[in-house]
Scaffold this motif. Structure first.
Motif, PDB file in Angstrom:
ATOM      1  N   UNK A 175      39.500  44.210  57.760  1.00 28.68           N
ATOM      2  CA  UNK A 175      40.266  42.989  57.528  1.00 28.68           C
ATOM      3  C   UNK A 175      40.969  43.023  56.168  1.00 28.68           C
ATOM      4  N   UNK A 176      42.203  42.568  56.180  1.00 29.57           N
ATOM      5  CA  UNK A 176      42.998  42.460  54.952  1.00 29.57           C
ATOM      6  C   UNK A 176      43.588  41.059  54.901  1.00 29.57           C
ATOM      7  N   UNK A 177      43.383  40.362  53.796  1.00 26.43           N
ATOM      8  CA  UNK A 177      43.936  39.020  53.643  1.00 26.43           C
ATOM      9  C   UNK A 177      45.075  39.050  52.629  1.00 26.43           C
ATOM     10  N   UNK A 178      45.992  38.103  52.776  1.00 26.20           N
ATOM     11  CA  UNK A 178      47.170  38.058  51.910  1.00 26.20           C
ATOM     12  C   UNK A 178      46.769  37.912  50.445  1.00 26.20           C
ATOM     13  N   UNK A 179      45.619  37.306  50.178  1.00 28.06           N
ATOM     14  CA  UNK A 179      45.120  37.143  48.809  1.00 28.06           C
ATOM     15  C   UNK A 179      45.027  38.474  48.069  1.00 28.06           C
ATOM     16  N   UNK A 180      44.799  39.568  48.821  1.00 28.52           N
ATOM     17  CA  UNK A 180      44.634  40.877  48.198  1.00 28.52           C
ATOM     18  C   UNK A 180      45.842  41.323  47.383  1.00 28.52           C
ATOM     19  N   UNK A 181      47.005  40.746  47.651  1.00 30.01           N
ATOM     20  CA  UNK A 181      48.180  41.090  46.853  1.00 30.01           C
ATOM     21  C   UNK A 181      47.947  40.774  45.375  1.00 30.01           C
ATOM     22  N   UNK A 182      47.057  39.835  45.097  1.00 30.31           N
ATOM     23  CA  UNK A 182      46.794  39.438  43.713  1.00 30.31           C
ATOM     24  C   UNK A 182      45.811  40.363  43.013  1.00 30.31           C
ATOM     25  N   UNK A 183      45.149  41.235  43.747  1.00 32.51           N
ATOM     26  CA  UNK A 183      44.186  42.133  43.116  1.00 32.51           C
ATOM     27  C   UNK A 183      44.814  43.469  42.722  1.00 32.51           C
ATOM     28  N   UNK A 184      46.032  43.734  43.196  1.00 36.64           N
ATOM     29  CA  UNK A 184      46.652  45.045  42.986  1.00 36.64           C
ATOM     30  C   UNK A 184      47.018  45.300  41.532  1.00 36.64           C
ATOM     31  N   UNK A 185      47.241  44.237  40.768  1.00 31.63           N
ATOM     32  CA  UNK A 185      47.626  44.434  39.372  1.00 31.63           C
ATOM     33  C   UNK A 185      46.546  45.183  38.592  1.00 31.63           C
ATOM     34  N   UNK A 186      45.297  45.041  39.017  1.00 28.17           N
ATOM     35  CA  UNK A 186      44.197  45.759  38.369  1.00 28.17           C
ATOM     36  C   UNK A 186      44.439  47.270  38.400  1.00 28.17           C
ATOM     37  N   UNK A 187      44.994  47.778  39.504  1.00 31.10           N
ATOM     38  CA  UNK A 187      45.281  49.211  39.601  1.00 31.10           C
ATOM     39  C   UNK A 187      46.288  49.661  38.543  1.00 31.10           C
ATOM     40  N   UNK A 188      47.295  48.831  38.295  1.00 33.73           N
ATOM     41  CA  UNK A 188      48.312  49.204  37.312  1.00 33.73           C
ATOM     42  C   UNK A 188      47.734  49.215  35.896  1.00 33.73           C
ATOM     43  N   UNK A 189      46.910  48.236  35.587  1.00 40.86           N
ATOM     44  CA  UNK A 189      46.282  48.191  34.264  1.00 40.86           C
ATOM     45  C   UNK A 189      45.386  49.400  34.068  1.00 40.86           C
ATOM     46  N   UNK A 190      44.544  49.687  35.067  1.00 40.51           N
ATOM     47  CA  UNK A 190      43.637  50.825  34.954  1.00 40.51           C
ATOM     48  C   UNK A 190      44.395  52.143  34.899  1.00 40.51           C
ATOM     49  N   UNK A 191      45.490  52.245  35.623  1.00 40.08           N
ATOM     50  CA  UNK A 191      46.284  53.480  35.597  1.00 40.08           C
ATOM     51  C   UNK A 191      46.870  53.729  34.221  1.00 40.08           C
ATOM     52  N   UNK A 223      47.661  34.954  57.259  1.00 40.63           N
ATOM     53  CA  UNK A 223      46.561  35.016  56.299  1.00 40.63           C
ATOM     54  C   UNK A 223      45.777  36.315  56.448  1.00 40.63           C
ATOM     55  N   UNK A 224      45.352  36.632  57.671  1.00 42.05           N
ATOM     56  CA  UNK A 224      44.475  37.778  57.914  1.00 42.05           C
ATOM     57  C   UNK A 224      45.140  38.740  58.890  1.00 42.05           C
ATOM     58  N   UNK A 225      45.096  40.021  58.558  1.00 41.92           N
ATOM     59  CA  UNK A 225      45.452  41.066  59.513  1.00 41.92           C
ATOM     60  C   UNK A 225      44.219  41.946  59.706  1.00 41.92           C
ATOM     61  N   UNK A 226      43.828  42.141  60.954  1.00 39.13           N
ATOM     62  CA  UNK A 226      42.692  42.993  61.288  1.00 39.13           C
ATOM     63  C   UNK A 226      43.213  44.331  61.812  1.00 39.13           C
ATOM     64  N   UNK A 227      42.724  45.420  61.230  1.00 35.25           N
ATOM     65  CA  UNK A 227      43.102  46.769  61.621  1.00 35.25           C
ATOM     66  C   UNK A 227      41.910  47.469  62.262  1.00 35.25           C
ATOM     67  N   UNK A 228      42.213  48.499  63.034  1.00 33.60           N
ATOM     68  CA  UNK A 228      41.204  49.443  63.491  1.00 33.60           C
ATOM     69  C   UNK A 228      41.173  50.575  62.468  1.00 33.60           C
TER      70      UNK A 228
END
Length: 402
Positions: A175-191, A223-228
């Protein structure tokens, strides 16, 4: 000793917009009540391991959660926002060491490095540590905390799906929720800290998949997309906190608006700017004449649908951030359009829900309508109100004496 000089590139220096505008920000944005309420909460630390989350519906008294809740980073980050406010509007802010308060309130969150009990929301928990490192770029301890949080989030990335997992669902259900777009900035800071470009690749992959599968042709969002997870195929698109699977949950829409604006700010890839514009124009076009942001744009008006000031303040901050980016590419028309929409949104929200007698700044927040959690103050609604006020000042569009 490692050098953290590259982090300086993270600090965005905004410029004033060379435009006139239609409205003035509400004076409540710079009221001393903002400072006094936040300071009163900061001095009420309870056991030192509890964080304000929402309020009751009558008196606006904070309810508290532990470190292992997705909102626990917002109040410490608000304290850092107040430090910035003290620099921008010193006459409106209590004279205390806001940075020290932010450090004290953030300390217990590091326990999540030992046991991550918040899943993908570790990205939200990272907010105050990114604030700290912005102020003190040579703080190695904080840098290591951010790197640790990023490692936790990176382990949730699945190459077959191309996204970071949201909830810990079982089996191949991913499951992936749209809220996850807000967590991606952490990757840029850590990079920036580590030089690990794979983290940026993960962020770009996740954002691209979100455009493909979360964003509808009209700019609204699921809100939610479910993947296999075994094939990467989409199984289902649905809601968890909105009115219906095909409706537009307003806070989710606002998470996407800000998330894609941040992706453009980090990468300058045109597709992220276009997505942020599409989502923002949809939000503006769906606003009711009252100016009150509903919990879901498609929820029935009768019986009265609850408002959500957290969606409103988050959307206002997203619109101001987008306006800032438009100014950076000399699109003065777009810059003015989004800034004016943000100011109107803030004014209408203040008119609805500003509560001087409450411990929170606002009432009329909706955390989760399907779970009957609404009509409350919310910590992240207050956070984005403070952030919006700061952003207006940085852009030259607000004034401390309003």
């Amino acid at each position: 000793m490692r050098s953290f000089a590259p982090l300086l590139a993270l600090v965005f220096i905004p410029c004033a917009l060379p435009v006139s505008w239609a409205a003035q920000p509400p004076k409540e944005l710079y009221s001393r009540l903002v400072s006094s309420k936040i300071l009163a909460t900061a001095r009420d630390r309870r056991d030192g391991k509890s964080y304000p989350h929402n309020t009751d519906q009558v008196n606006g008294i904070w309810n508290y959660v532990g470190t292992d809740w997705w909102t626990s980073g917002f109040f410490p980050s608000t304290l850092y926002s107040m430090n910035r406010r003290s620099e921008l509007c010193p006459t409106t802010v209590d004279k205390v060491d806001w940075v020290n308060l932010g450090q004290v309130w953030s300390a217990d969150l590091t326990r999540l490095l030992i046991r991550n009990s918040v899943g993908h929301d570790i990205g939200f928990i990272s907010f105050p540590f990114v604030d700290e490192l912005t102020i003190h770029p040579n703080n190695e301890t904080t840098a290591e905390i951010i790197e640790g949080f990023s490692d936790i989030l990176a382990k949730r990335f699945d190459r077959t799906v191309g996204c970071t997992r949201s909830r810990d669902s079982s089996g191949t259900n991913f499951q992936v929720i749209i809220d996850n777009m807000m967590t991606l900035d952490l990757f840029f800071v850590a990079s920036r800290l580590t030089g690990n470009k794979t983290l940026i690749d993960m962020a770009i992959s996740h954002a691209d998949k979100t455009i493909e599968h979360h964003i509808r042709p009209d700019g609204s969002s699921y809100h939610v997309v479910e993947y296999d997870s075994s094939t990467g195929r989409v199984i289902r698109r649905r809601t968890a906190q909105g009115y219906a699977d095909e409706s537009t949950w307003t806070r989710g829409q606002a998470w996407g608006m800000l998330g894609f604006t941040n992706m453009y700010r980090r990468t300058e890839l045109e597709r992220y700017l276009q997505t942020a514009r599409r989502m923002s124009k949809l939000f503006i076009s769906r606003m009711p004449p009252s100016g009150v942001v509903p919990w879901d744009f498609d929820a029935p008006i009768d019986p009265p649908r609850p408002a959500d000031v957290s969606a409103a303040n988050l959307a206002a901050y997203a619109l101001l951030t987008l306006s800032e980016q438009e100014s950076g590419i000399n699109n003065s028309t777009g810059a003015k359009y989004y800034a004016d929409a943000a100011v109107k949104l803030l004014a209408d929200t203040v008119n609805l829900a500003w509560r001087p007698s409450w411990r929170s700044l606002f009432s009329n927040g909706t955390i989760n309508k399907p779970s009957d959690d609404y009509w409350t103050g919310i910590v992240y609604a207050d956070y984005y109100l403070v952030e919006s006020g700061n952003k207006l000042l940085e852009m030259g569009l607000g004034g401390c004496s309003l």
